[in-house]
Design a protein around this motif. Sequence first.
Motif, mmCIF file in Angstrom:
data_model
loop_
_atom_site.group_PDB
_atom_site.id
_atom_site.type_symbol
_atom_site.label_atom_id
_atom_site.label_comp_id
_atom_site.label_asym_id
_atom_site.label_seq_id
_atom_site.Cartn_x
_atom_site.Cartn_y
_atom_site.Cartn_z
ATOM 1 N N SER A 152 0.828 -1.211 0.000
ATOM 2 C CA SER A 152 0.000 0.000 0.000
ATOM 3 C C SER A 152 0.861 1.260 0.000
ATOM 4 O O SER A 152 1.988 1.277 0.525
ATOM 5 N N ARG A 153 0.322 2.314 -0.608
ATOM 6 C CA ARG A 153 1.074 3.557 -0.820
ATOM 7 C C ARG A 153 1.589 4.143 0.483
ATOM 8 O O ARG A 153 2.687 4.716 0.534
ATOM 9 N N ASP A 154 0.839 4.008 1.552
ATOM 10 C CA ASP A 154 1.260 4.599 2.824
ATOM 11 C C ASP A 154 2.558 3.977 3.350
ATOM 12 O O ASP A 154 3.260 4.609 4.144
ATOM 13 N N GLU A 155 2.899 2.759 2.898
ATOM 14 C CA GLU A 155 4.139 2.122 3.328
ATOM 15 C C GLU A 155 5.291 2.366 2.358
ATOM 16 O O GLU A 155 6.433 2.022 2.656
ATOM 17 N N VAL A 156 4.981 2.949 1.202
ATOM 18 C CA VAL A 156 6.002 3.138 0.168
ATOM 19 C C VAL A 156 6.420 4.592 0.040
ATOM 20 O O VAL A 156 7.603 4.908 -0.102
ATOM 21 N N GLY A 157 5.448 5.495 0.094
ATOM 22 C CA GLY A 157 5.746 6.905 -0.100
ATOM 23 C C GLY A 157 5.716 7.287 -1.568
ATOM 24 O O GLY A 157 5.142 6.598 -2.409
ATOM 25 N N ASP A 158 6.362 8.393 -1.901
ATOM 26 C CA ASP A 158 6.379 8.950 -3.253
ATOM 27 C C ASP A 158 7.621 8.444 -3.984
ATOM 28 O O ASP A 158 8.740 8.591 -3.485
ATOM 29 N N ASP A 184 17.998 -20.176 -16.193
ATOM 30 C CA ASP A 184 18.400 -18.954 -15.506
ATOM 31 C C ASP A 184 17.352 -18.548 -14.472
ATOM 32 O O ASP A 184 16.179 -18.925 -14.560
ATOM 33 N N THR A 185 17.789 -17.750 -13.514
ATOM 34 C CA THR A 185 16.882 -17.156 -12.528
ATOM 35 C C THR A 185 17.133 -15.658 -12.474
ATOM 36 O O THR A 185 18.289 -15.219 -12.356
ATOM 37 N N VAL A 186 16.076 -14.884 -12.577
ATOM 38 C CA VAL A 186 16.194 -13.426 -12.531
ATOM 39 C C VAL A 186 15.451 -12.922 -11.303
ATOM 40 O O VAL A 186 14.345 -13.369 -10.996
ATOM 41 N N GLU A 187 16.072 -11.993 -10.583
ATOM 42 C CA GLU A 187 15.489 -11.399 -9.370
ATOM 43 C C GLU A 187 15.380 -9.887 -9.548
ATOM 44 O O GLU A 187 16.339 -9.253 -9.994
ATOM 45 N N VAL A 188 14.235 -9.349 -9.191
ATOM 46 C CA VAL A 188 14.048 -7.899 -9.156
ATOM 47 C C VAL A 188 13.835 -7.517 -7.692
ATOM 48 O O VAL A 188 12.870 -7.954 -7.057
ATOM 49 N N GLU A 189 14.741 -6.718 -7.167
ATOM 50 C CA GLU A 189 14.662 -6.276 -5.768
ATOM 51 C C GLU A 189 14.454 -4.769 -5.739
ATOM 52 O O GLU A 189 15.262 -4.013 -6.292
ATOM 53 N N ILE A 190 13.378 -4.339 -5.110
ATOM 54 C CA ILE A 190 13.060 -2.917 -5.031
ATOM 55 C C ILE A 190 12.857 -2.539 -3.575
ATOM 56 O O ILE A 190 12.119 -3.210 -2.834
ATOM 57 N N GLU A 191 13.520 -1.497 -3.180
ATOM 58 C CA GLU A 191 13.429 -0.986 -1.822
ATOM 59 C C GLU A 191 11.967 -0.806 -1.414
ATOM 60 O O GLU A 191 11.162 -0.273 -2.173
ATOM 61 N N ARG A 192 11.611 -1.318 -0.230
ATOM 62 C CA ARG A 192 10.275 -1.247 0.373
ATOM 63 C C ARG A 192 9.246 -2.161 -0.287
ATOM 64 O O ARG A 192 8.133 -2.300 0.224
ATOM 65 N N LEU A 193 9.606 -2.763 -1.425
ATOM 66 C CA LEU A 193 8.645 -3.621 -2.124
ATOM 67 C C LEU A 193 9.030 -5.094 -2.101
ATOM 68 O O LEU A 193 8.185 -5.954 -2.359
#
Length: 285
Positions: free
Chosen positions: A185-191, A260-269
């Motif tokens: 949810s947006r409140d946990e991620v910010g802008d 192959d294995t691909v990982e997408v890591e995104i801060e807070r997500l």
Amino acid sequence: MQFVGINHQGESWAAALVDPLLYPLAPVGDFWRDPAGWQDKAVTLTADAGSSLERGTVAEVPLVPASARVICVGLNYKAHAAEGSFKDQDLPPYPTLFGRWTASLSVGNVPVPVPGGEAGLDWEGEVAAYLGRRVESADEAAAADAVFGYSTFNDLTARRAQKLTSQWTLGKNGDFTGPLGPLVSRDEVGDLRDGLQVRTRVNGTEVQNGNTRDMIFSVPAIISLISETFTLHPGDVIATGTPEGVGYARTPQWLLQAGDTVEVEIERLGTLVTPIGDPALRARA
């Protein structure tokens, strides 16, 4: 709060995720009629572990209604635009938009087949934004307020098919090539304009490392522009583009192969993991 889609009672449901527990909320269509209301209800529900399911005991599915529009933004990071179509050119005045059908979407840990005729698939780690309310001819402030949340996304691309013509639809809709992570949810991620780090790894090797501050067009600007032409609805998804480091722009090119294995890591997500498989896996589609 985090949410995922699950197979439950014979249909697709939205569930609150408090890992490793899932709390079924409502069928996906009902959830998107009032996502903010279901978020409020989830706060109470997740206090009762007796109503939960163990994650991994049910199949997860994209938390997107079948009627959703999935609008993707191409070349939306400055460095990626420079390694692609806008090398040695001015940046575009408007975002490059293309569509994905919901049938191409998937979730984490689901093997994705390399289409026949392709040398491999290319990775594009990015943030997906989910609309939580109806948006029509909105200014950027209203557009920003309409975002319900975000998730990791991998816009896996069949480059040969993409480049057959000036239109990208074919190469961007391979079977299962749009895996999504849990919705936060947006409140946990910010802008996003405040900056989230976006990293992609292939077999453990980092291939992308960017930041959402480097987007050319912000999420509110993209939503506002789209809403001038057609009305957006709750559950519609905006895939916001990828940083530099994609495989086709490398010398030599590096594309994903079966195994192959691909990982997408995104801060807070969080981290979205996708294994790559052979064309025989298309039998599931």
